[in-house]
Design an enzyme around this catalytic site. Structure first.
Site, PDB file in Angstrom:
ATOM      1  N   TRP A 168      -9.097   8.851  15.855  1.00 49.77           N
ATOM      2  CA  TRP A 168      -7.630   8.958  15.798  1.00 49.77           C
ATOM      3  C   TRP A 168      -7.100  10.117  14.972  1.00 49.77           C
ATOM      4  O   TRP A 168      -5.947  10.541  15.156  1.00 49.77           O
ATOM      5  CB  TRP A 168      -7.021   7.668  15.240  1.00 49.77           C
ATOM      6  CG  TRP A 168      -7.356   7.413  13.791  1.00 49.77           C
ATOM      7  CD1 TRP A 168      -8.430   6.740  13.305  1.00 49.77           C
ATOM      8  CD2 TRP A 168      -6.603   7.838  12.638  1.00 49.77           C
ATOM      9  NE1 TRP A 168      -8.408   6.719  11.930  1.00 49.77           N
ATOM     10  CE2 TRP A 168      -7.298   7.368  11.492  1.00 49.77           C
ATOM     11  CE3 TRP A 168      -5.421   8.545  12.461  1.00 49.77           C
ATOM     12  CZ2 TRP A 168      -6.847   7.612  10.193  1.00 49.77           C
ATOM     13  CZ3 TRP A 168      -4.971   8.787  11.160  1.00 49.77           C
ATOM     14  CH2 TRP A 168      -5.675   8.321  10.050  1.00 49.77           C
ATOM     15  N   GLU A 172       0.855  -1.201   0.000  1.00 47.26           N
ATOM     16  CA  GLU A 172       0.000   0.000   0.000  1.00 47.26           C
ATOM     17  C   GLU A 172       0.882   1.239   0.000  1.00 47.26           C
ATOM     18  O   GLU A 172       1.956   1.264   0.615  1.00 47.26           O
ATOM     19  CB  GLU A 172      -0.914  -0.015   1.234  1.00 47.26           C
ATOM     20  CG  GLU A 172      -1.945   1.101   1.264  1.00 47.26           C
ATOM     21  CD  GLU A 172      -2.964   0.888   2.384  1.00 47.26           C
ATOM     22  OE1 GLU A 172      -3.431  -0.271   2.561  1.00 47.26           O
ATOM     23  OE2 GLU A 172      -3.275   1.852   3.098  1.00 47.26           O
ATOM     24  N   ARG A 227       9.939   4.091  19.085  1.00 47.21           N
ATOM     25  CA  ARG A 227       9.394   2.991  18.287  1.00 47.21           C
ATOM     26  C   ARG A 227      10.485   2.165  17.641  1.00 47.21           C
ATOM     27  O   ARG A 227      10.348   0.950  17.486  1.00 47.21           O
ATOM     28  CB  ARG A 227       8.461   3.547  17.194  1.00 47.21           C
ATOM     29  CG  ARG A 227       7.174   4.136  17.697  1.00 47.21           C
ATOM     30  CD  ARG A 227       6.366   4.725  16.550  1.00 47.21           C
ATOM     31  NE  ARG A 227       5.928   3.706  15.602  1.00 47.21           N
ATOM     32  CZ  ARG A 227       5.435   3.990  14.384  1.00 47.21           C
ATOM     33  NH1 ARG A 227       5.360   5.260  13.986  1.00 47.21           N
ATOM     34  NH2 ARG A 227       5.042   3.022  13.587  1.00 47.21           N
ATOM     35  N   ASP A 260       3.678   0.928   9.362  1.00 49.58           N
ATOM     36  CA  ASP A 260       4.393   1.594  10.457  1.00 49.58           C
ATOM     37  C   ASP A 260       5.552   2.435   9.961  1.00 49.58           C
ATOM     38  O   ASP A 260       6.578   2.563  10.627  1.00 49.58           O
ATOM     39  CB  ASP A 260       4.888   0.575  11.493  1.00 49.58           C
ATOM     40  CG  ASP A 260       3.755  -0.207  12.135  1.00 49.58           C
ATOM     41  OD1 ASP A 260       2.664   0.378  12.309  1.00 49.58           O
ATOM     42  OD2 ASP A 260       3.947  -1.397  12.451  1.00 49.58           O
ATOM     43  N   GLN A 318      -0.268  12.869   5.989  1.00 52.79           N
ATOM     44  CA  GLN A 318       0.454  11.683   6.425  1.00 52.79           C
ATOM     45  C   GLN A 318       0.678  10.762   5.241  1.00 52.79           C
ATOM     46  O   GLN A 318      -0.242  10.475   4.483  1.00 52.79           O
ATOM     47  CB  GLN A 318      -0.337  10.946   7.512  1.00 52.79           C
ATOM     48  CG  GLN A 318       0.297   9.624   7.936  1.00 52.79           C
ATOM     49  CD  GLN A 318      -0.391   9.000   9.133  1.00 52.79           C
ATOM     50  OE1 GLN A 318      -0.213   9.455  10.267  1.00 52.79           O
ATOM     51  NE2 GLN A 318      -1.188   7.964   8.903  1.00 52.79           N
ATOM     52  N   THR A 319       1.910  10.309   5.079  1.00 49.24           N
ATOM     53  CA  THR A 319       2.224   9.295   4.068  1.00 49.24           C
ATOM     54  C   THR A 319       2.673   8.023   4.770  1.00 49.24           C
ATOM     55  O   THR A 319       3.185   8.056   5.901  1.00 49.24           O
ATOM     56  CB  THR A 319       3.319   9.767   3.103  1.00 49.24           C
ATOM     57  OG1 THR A 319       4.508  10.066   3.835  1.00 49.24           O
ATOM     58  CG2 THR A 319       2.865  10.994   2.323  1.00 49.24           C
ATOM     59  N   GLY A 379      -4.864  12.682  17.837  1.00 48.66           N
ATOM     60  CA  GLY A 379      -4.978  11.346  18.396  1.00 48.66           C
ATOM     61  C   GLY A 379      -6.364  10.976  18.855  1.00 48.66           C
ATOM     62  O   GLY A 379      -6.531  10.070  19.691  1.00 48.66           O
ATOM     63  N   GLU A 413      -2.748  10.492   3.185  1.00 44.41           N
ATOM     64  CA  GLU A 413      -3.905  10.700   4.055  1.00 44.41           C
ATOM     65  C   GLU A 413      -3.865  12.135   4.578  1.00 44.41           C
ATOM     66  O   GLU A 413      -2.857  12.569   5.141  1.00 44.41           O
ATOM     67  CB  GLU A 413      -3.904   9.723   5.228  1.00 44.41           C
ATOM     68  CG  GLU A 413      -4.137   8.277   4.819  1.00 44.41           C
ATOM     69  CD  GLU A 413      -4.151   7.337   6.002  1.00 44.41           C
ATOM     70  OE1 GLU A 413      -5.074   6.525   6.108  1.00 44.41           O
ATOM     71  OE2 GLU A 413      -3.214   7.427   6.833  1.00 44.41           O
ATOM     72  N   ASP A 453       0.266   5.382   0.596  1.00 43.09           N
ATOM     73  CA  ASP A 453      -0.797   6.234   1.140  1.00 43.09           C
ATOM     74  C   ASP A 453      -0.486   7.719   1.122  1.00 43.09           C
ATOM     75  O   ASP A 453       0.605   8.137   1.535  1.00 43.09           O
ATOM     76  CB  ASP A 453      -1.062   5.887   2.619  1.00 43.09           C
ATOM     77  CG  ASP A 453      -1.653   4.524   2.827  1.00 43.09           C
ATOM     78  OD1 ASP A 453      -2.216   3.961   1.876  1.00 43.09           O
ATOM     79  OD2 ASP A 453      -1.561   4.016   3.964  1.00 43.09           O
TER      80      ASP A 453
END
Length: 293
Positions: A200, A106, A279, A133, A123-124, A204, A110, A108
């Site tokens: 979200w 995918e 992360r 992630d 957001q990519t 958030g 967004e 993206d």
């Protein structure tokens, strides 16, 4: 003699500097129905100028979306979009490519809505073999609600390049030699949707959709697709190596494009998974090659 030496000097300069990268070819605008079909809530899509422009509507009952007629293995895909104006908190407008199986690939875009007066967040993300992630978030350097702007993906066997009005905002290179999966053998359809994601999308999930502002409207035109069309079962592009995006000048960015990418990184990036040591205590291997660190 002097002119000959000047030409020779230029030739040597190009030989030393190597082949420059080149911006993707300019897209060709076509009507919606040439490449796309609605997928749900058909009554929440309106058509204008013979289908050369459409609007998606989101209310408290439903959003809506559409998808490409064909599936593609590599290509150049773009959409001119004007995002939901005003108080768009909780809404998401998405434009993305996705394959069909469980270990899906995918790519993206967004667009995360926000309260009036606050900037949109773009957001990519890139999923490979079912793993995502890899979020990056930027603010845009213009108001995306007042005019159409072009959002494009160039996907080849060498890289995935995200562009906004021909400015590179992200590159994800083929790093299979580093053990990183890369989308290369799963045909993808293109999708777009306008939907409620107030659990979200904005801060958030702290900011909820204000339904008194509905309907929320996003506008589209352009609908450009220049891809290697393939059945969903295909594992390779029959014309691989012969399409314009396979040629040397499109296999990497040139110095100017890297400067523009660095400009976006320095001034407008608000989150990059490559620099998130909580992360990712160890830097993901693709990040250095993608010039994300």
């Amino acid at each position: 003699m002097a002119s000959y030496l000047w030409v020779l000097s230029l030739a040597l300069l190009f030989m030393v500097s190597g082949v420059r990268g080149t911006s993707p070819r300019q897209p060709i605008a076509v009507p919606f129905g040439r490449n796309y079909v609605p997928t749900w809530a058909f009554d929440h899509i309106k058509y204008y100028n013979g289908g050369s422009e459409i609007q998606l509507f989101l209310d408290k009952y439903t959003g809506t979306g559409f998808q490409s007629k064909g599936s593609y293995l590599f290509g150049h895909f773009s959409m001119d979009m004007k995002l939901v104006p005003g108080d768009s908190a909780g809404t998401v407008t998405a434009f993305y490519l996705s394959s069909q199986n469980s270990e899906h690939d995918e790519i993206d875009f967004e667009f995360l809505g926000n309260r009036s007066g606050q900037p949109y967040i773009l957001q990519t993300n890139v999923f490979t073999g079912g793993k995502g992630d890899r979020e990056q978030r930027i603010y845009l350097w213009f108001d995306p609600t007042t005019a159409f702007h072009r959002y494009s993906v160039l996907w080849s066997d060498y890289l995935i390049l995200f562009l906004v009005d021909d400015t590179p905002i992200r590159v994800f290179k083929n790093c299979k030699d580093l053990g990183v999966k890369f989308p290369f053998n799963q045909p993808m359809k293109l999708y777009s949707s306008l939907w409620n994601a107030d659990d979200w999308a904005t801060r958030g999930g702290l900011e909820k959709t204000d339904w008194s502002k509905a309907p929320f409207v996003a506008a589209y035109k352009g609908f450009h697709i220049d891809g290697c069309e393939a059945s969903v079962e295909a594992k390779f592009c029959a014309t691989k190596g012969r399409r314009w995006w396979d040629q040397k000048e499109f296999q990497d960015l040139d110095a100017y494009q890297y400067r523009r990418l660095a400009w976006v990184r320095q001034k407008y990036t608000i989150y990059n998974y490559c620099t998130d040591r909580v992360r990712y205590p160890n830097v993901p291997p693709e990040c250095k090659r993608d010039r994300d660190i």
